[in-house]
Design an enzyme around this catalytic site. Structure first.
Site, PDB file in Angstrom:
ATOM      1  N   SER A 160       8.926   3.827   6.247  1.00 29.46           N
ATOM      2  CA  SER A 160       7.976   3.662   5.159  1.00 29.46           C
ATOM      3  C   SER A 160       8.715   3.302   3.864  1.00 29.46           C
ATOM      4  CB  SER A 160       7.123   4.923   5.016  1.00 29.46           C
ATOM      5  OG  SER A 160       5.976   4.660   4.249  1.00 29.46           O
ATOM      6  N   ASP A 258      -1.880   0.391  14.813  1.00 25.08           N
ATOM      7  CA  ASP A 258      -2.945   0.961  14.002  1.00 25.08           C
ATOM      8  C   ASP A 258      -2.442   1.382  12.624  1.00 25.08           C
ATOM      9  OD1 ASP A 258      -4.604   0.564  16.137  1.00 25.08           O
ATOM     10  OD2 ASP A 258      -4.615   2.661  16.803  1.00 25.08           O
TER      11      ASP A 258
END
Length: 316
Positions: A160, A258
């Site tokens: 991230s 997703d």
């Protein structure tokens, strides 16, 4: 995932007002693992701004020289820690499976310390690791690194916002020498935090403005030149340095089907592929999984397989 509430004074205008930060997401602090475990760990303070947690796997005796992974945790530049339960667990597992010496970096967080503080801290940690190659007898060197690190196999990685930091460290290593002229062999970018003002795929301008990656960036780096089109957050922006200058030999980009960070991560991988960069690129997409799934729940079969794949990338 357990959450913690941490109030810190952001602005103190006593006796009139105090402005606090409240972190709503994160996992609790855990202590290092003792040396008689599968992977021992310990904490080192590098400077007033930067600390690290080192992970050393228990292998054969005498222990061979090990690949070294410098890792940057995720958390939107504003939460989580190298000393948290979630990242301690993940680094422990990755070190155990890969047989790598892991250096997990504790960098300063926004909003108390706005970007580029985290970038500066992350580079300082990488330089500190590499500096061990210069003088093996220096009294301030860490002996785990001095005795066990293979400086021909230096990796960087993150997830991230940590994946974003990893990209920025790789770009900096392409234009600036590390101590001892150490070269980064490879990098792991997991679900990297990228953004930009121009839509990608089915995005609309309204969706971009509401995207968490966009809002976190503007909060963590409000003074960034060109805002969300600063090359640090949008490596594909007009005028951004060419991705052909990435300072490493191989790169793996992990994406999840997703995860709404995936379109930008996929575009980044395509940008690397089309840039003329001479290294080896691998893109791994796990359909049906969400953002950083193998870190938040490493016990699933898919997560275990991905950790094994990343361990193989490091150990080969």
């Amino acid at each position: 995932m357990a959450s913690t509430t941490k109030l810190e004074v952001l602005t103190d205008l006593s006796p009139f007002i105090k402005v606090y930060t409240e972190r709503l997401l994160g996992t609790p602090y855990v202590s290092p693992s003792p040396e008689d475990t599968t992977v021992a760990s310990k904490d080192i303070t590098i400077s007033s701004n930067v600390s690290v947690r080192l992970f050393l796997p228990k292998l054969s005796d005498p222990m061979p020289k090990l690949p070294i992974l410098v890792y940057y945790h995720g958390g939107g530049f504003c939460v989580e820690s190298a000393f948290s339960f979630q990242y301690h667990r993940y680094m422990y597992l990755l070190s155990a499976v890969s047989g790598a010496l892991v250096v997990s970096v504790e960098y300063r967080l926004a909003p108390e310390h706005l970007l580029p503080a985290a970038y500066d801290d992350s580079w300082d940690a990488l330089k500190w690791v590499c500096s061990h190659v210069l003088d093996q007898t220096h009294p301030e060197n860490d002996q785990w690194i001095t005795n066990h690190a293979d400086f021909n196999r230096v990796f960087i990685g993150g997830d991230s916002s940590g994946g974003n930091i990893t990209h920025n460290m790789a770009m900096r290593a392409g234009s600036e020498s590390l101590p001892g002229n150490v070269k980064i062999l490879g990098a792991i970018l997991s679900y990297p935090h990228f953004s930009g003002s121009n839509p990608i795929g089915d995005e609309s301008p309204e969706a971009i403005a509401q995207h968490l990656a966009y809002r976190l960036w503007l909060s963590a780096y409000p003074s960034a030149p060109n805002g969300a089109d600063n090359p640090s957050i949008n490596p594909l922006a007009d005028g951004a340095p060419s991705l052909s200058t990435l300072g490493l030999s191989k790169l793996i980009v992990n994406l999840a089907g997703d995860d709404d960070f995936t379109p930008r991560g996929s575009a980044y991988a395509d940008g690397v592929k089309n840039s003329g960069w001479k290294g080896e690129l691998e893109v791994v997409v796990d359909e049906g999984e969400g953002h950083c799934y193998h870190i938040t729940d490493p016990e699933t079969e898919k997560a275990k397989n991905l950790i094994k794949h990343l361990a193989s990338f490091i150990s080969q």
